[in-house]
Design an enzyme around this catalytic site. Structure first.
Site, PDB file in Angstrom:
ATOM      1  N   ASN A  26     -76.774  29.289 -33.144  1.00 23.22           N
ATOM      2  CA  ASN A  26     -75.892  30.322 -33.677  1.00 23.22           C
ATOM      3  C   ASN A  26     -76.574  30.897 -34.921  1.00 23.22           C
ATOM      4  O   ASN A  26     -76.626  30.251 -35.970  1.00 23.22           O
ATOM      5  CB  ASN A  26     -74.527  29.702 -34.013  1.00 23.22           C
ATOM      6  CG  ASN A  26     -73.520  30.706 -34.529  1.00 23.22           C
ATOM      7  OD1 ASN A  26     -73.880  31.654 -35.209  1.00 23.22           O
ATOM      8  ND2 ASN A  26     -72.263  30.486 -34.220  1.00 23.22           N
ATOM      9  N   GLU A 164     -67.442  24.753 -22.752  1.00 26.80           N
ATOM     10  CA  GLU A 164     -67.123  25.449 -24.004  1.00 26.80           C
ATOM     11  C   GLU A 164     -65.989  26.453 -23.840  1.00 26.80           C
ATOM     12  O   GLU A 164     -65.793  27.338 -24.663  1.00 26.80           O
ATOM     13  CB  GLU A 164     -68.382  26.130 -24.541  1.00 26.80           C
ATOM     14  CG  GLU A 164     -69.551  25.176 -24.733  1.00 26.80           C
ATOM     15  CD  GLU A 164     -69.780  24.738 -26.171  1.00 26.80           C
ATOM     16  OE1 GLU A 164     -69.564  25.552 -27.072  1.00 26.80           O
ATOM     17  OE2 GLU A 164     -70.195  23.581 -26.384  1.00 26.80           O
ATOM     18  N   ARG A 196     -74.984  25.399 -23.531  1.00 26.13           N
ATOM     19  CA  ARG A 196     -73.785  24.604 -23.812  1.00 26.13           C
ATOM     20  C   ARG A 196     -72.824  24.493 -22.632  1.00 26.13           C
ATOM     21  O   ARG A 196     -71.995  23.589 -22.611  1.00 26.13           O
ATOM     22  CB  ARG A 196     -73.054  25.206 -25.012  1.00 26.13           C
ATOM     23  CG  ARG A 196     -73.919  25.275 -26.258  1.00 26.13           C
ATOM     24  CD  ARG A 196     -73.091  25.694 -27.448  1.00 26.13           C
ATOM     25  NE  ARG A 196     -73.912  25.957 -28.618  1.00 26.13           N
ATOM     26  CZ  ARG A 196     -73.416  26.296 -29.801  1.00 26.13           C
ATOM     27  NH1 ARG A 196     -72.109  26.409 -29.958  1.00 26.13           N
ATOM     28  NH2 ARG A 196     -74.221  26.531 -30.829  1.00 26.13           N
ATOM     29  N   HIS A 232     -72.980  31.641 -26.546  1.00 26.76           N
ATOM     30  CA  HIS A 232     -71.923  31.749 -25.534  1.00 26.76           C
ATOM     31  C   HIS A 232     -72.067  33.091 -24.816  1.00 26.76           C
ATOM     32  O   HIS A 232     -72.561  34.070 -25.397  1.00 26.76           O
ATOM     33  CB  HIS A 232     -70.523  31.677 -26.169  1.00 26.76           C
ATOM     34  CG  HIS A 232     -70.182  30.348 -26.755  1.00 26.76           C
ATOM     35  ND1 HIS A 232     -69.570  30.203 -27.978  1.00 26.76           N
ATOM     36  CD2 HIS A 232     -70.370  29.092 -26.282  1.00 26.76           C
ATOM     37  CE1 HIS A 232     -69.390  28.915 -28.233  1.00 26.76           C
ATOM     38  NE2 HIS A 232     -69.873  28.227 -27.222  1.00 26.76           N
ATOM     39  N   CYS A 350     -64.206  35.598 -30.442  1.00 30.31           N
ATOM     40  CA  CYS A 350     -64.250  34.144 -30.665  1.00 30.31           C
ATOM     41  C   CYS A 350     -62.916  33.626 -31.186  1.00 30.31           C
ATOM     42  O   CYS A 350     -62.531  32.488 -30.912  1.00 30.31           O
ATOM     43  CB  CYS A 350     -65.336  33.788 -31.678  1.00 30.31           C
ATOM     44  SG  CYS A 350     -67.020  33.875 -31.042  1.00 30.31           S
TER      45      CYS A 350
END
Length: 420
Positions: A26, A164, A196, A232, A350
């Site tokens: 990130n 996730e 992920r 993501h 998010c």
């Protein structure tokens, strides 16, 4: 007849919000590691976004921040907040549950075999600071969606299969209240950052939700996107009703994926943003795709609720002006200030979990109104720390303030069952 609609549940940003740089891959989180955070400002920005959505006529809910620091988790590690290593201490204190898109994967009743809305809590096992969220999230979701005639809340997929949540899940449908296709995006390891979302977890969620094979797609996120910082899928793609809006480099086998989308959902309108207009780097730093793509109730057109960073990026904003000037479904741009969340790696998308359901079937304590948001803002103004440095996370006065802040919020929202 029940009225099914999309409800966006935002995670209220907790009083322990800090920049410890815990999220590998990130870019924003790593870049701002060690800087001062502003929990009060962060929470008020999140509340302002919710007010904005209500003003647009959208149904809005919220989730409580989890109890932090997580003393029980530290105890399982045989340590305490005072004696733990700095990275463990920071992981125990993380306010990352604010990013409700990672709370669960949601399949509306229209898609499931038993006619109920299914939610599977994400295990978030790839990152230590998020891996201990799920028990608190499970308790909260089982309270908010307790009506057994409408909802089924599942426990997380077991490790080692990483899940996730909705950040790697999209849905296409003629309208929210109709059956559609569900798209699960997974990654593969091998690049500089971890993938992920594991395909095994995605397939398990689809099975548990009772989804039909011909209404499900599993697609691989591009290695290039992950390596560039798209940890993501919702950093490079977003969908709403019949529209899929994605960067050119979002998917590993893009043409095959698009063919499958068109075959299983012929009404799909795919908008691909070319890299020569918006580079992958600009898409990720601006969080162009980490927007809420929503249907406006007044006229049925679509709007992008974007971070202000998208407006600040010249190439991104130029592309967006061209997009809304065309004859496509996205007609309105709504920049919102969530800079405190953005600096820790999470944009408007998010911060929210999308749940298509009958609003009346949800525990109304989790549904936002202007009056409730006023009361929540009052608690934030009074109790949330103004600023936190990561090295303050052992300070007794700060820890007591964080605990008291959450206690006051739970009391104000009549959700003391979550105090644990």
């Amino acid at each position: 007849m029940t009225k099914v609609q999309e409800i966006n549940f935002d995670g209220l940003i907790g009083p322990s919000h800090n920049y410890a740089g815990l999220s590998l891959g990130n870019i924003a989180s790593s870049t701002n590691a060690g800087e001062a955070s502003y929990p009060r400002e962060a929470a008020l920005q999140g509340i302002a976004k919710m007010r904005h959505n209500i003003d647009l006529g959208l149904a809005q809910g919220f989730f409580m921040p989890l109890d932090r620091p997580n003393i029980a988790w530290l105890d399982q590690l045989g340590t305490t907040i005072e004696s733990s290593e700095p990275h463990v201490r920071a992981a125990a204190s993380s306010a990352s549950s604010m990013w409700a898109a990672n709370a669960a994967t949601v399949s509306p009743a229209q898609d499931s075999e038993d006619g109920r809305c299914h939610l599977t809590v994400a295990n978030l096992q790839t990152m230590p600071h998020r891996s201990h969220e799920w028990p608190g999230t499970l308790a909260q979701l089982r309270l908010a969606f307790a009506n057994p005639d409408h909802f089924f809340v599942h426990r997380p997929i077991p490790s080692p299969f990483g899940d996730e949540g909705a950040a790697n899940h999209m849905r296409l449908c003629p309208s929210h209240g109709e059956a559609g296709i569900e798209i699960f995006i997974y990654g593969k390891s091998g690049g500089p950052f971890p993938a992920r979302q594991h395909i095994e977890a995605s397939k398990a969620v689809a099975r548990k939700h009772g989804l039909q094979d011909d209404h499900v797609i599993f697609a691989q996120q591009s290695d290039k996107a992950i390596a560039a910082g798209a940890f993501h899928n919702d950093v490079v793609a977003v969908a709403n009703e019949q529209v899929l809006f994605a960067h050119e480099d979002a998917f590993e086998h893009r043409d095959d994926f698009y063919d499958e989308v068109q075959r299983k959902f012929p009404q799909a309108e795919i908008i691909t943003v070319p890299s020569d207009k918006v580079s992958l780097a600009d898409a990720i730093t601006s969080y162009l795709f980490n927007a809420q793509l929503v249907t406006l109730p007044n006229d049925g057109s679509m709007a992008l609720i974007l971070p202000t960073e998208a407006k600040d990026n010249e190439a991104v904003w130029a592309y967006l002006q061209e997009l809304v000037a065309g004859n496509g479904p996205i007609r309105e741009l709504c920049p919102v200030d969530v800079r405190q969340s953005m600096a820790n790696g999470g944009g408007p998308a998010c911060l929210r979990l999308r749940v298509v359901a009958d609003l009346d079937a949800v525990d109304q304590r989790f549904i936002a109104t202007p009056e409730k948001l006023d009361a929540i803002a009052g608690v934030v103004e009074q109790y949330w720390p103004k600023t936190i440095m990561p090295d303050q996370l052992t300070d007794d006065d700060l820890l007591a303030r964080i605990k008291n802040a959450r206690k006051a919020l739970l009391e104000t929202c009549a959700l003391t069952e979550l105090s644990n």
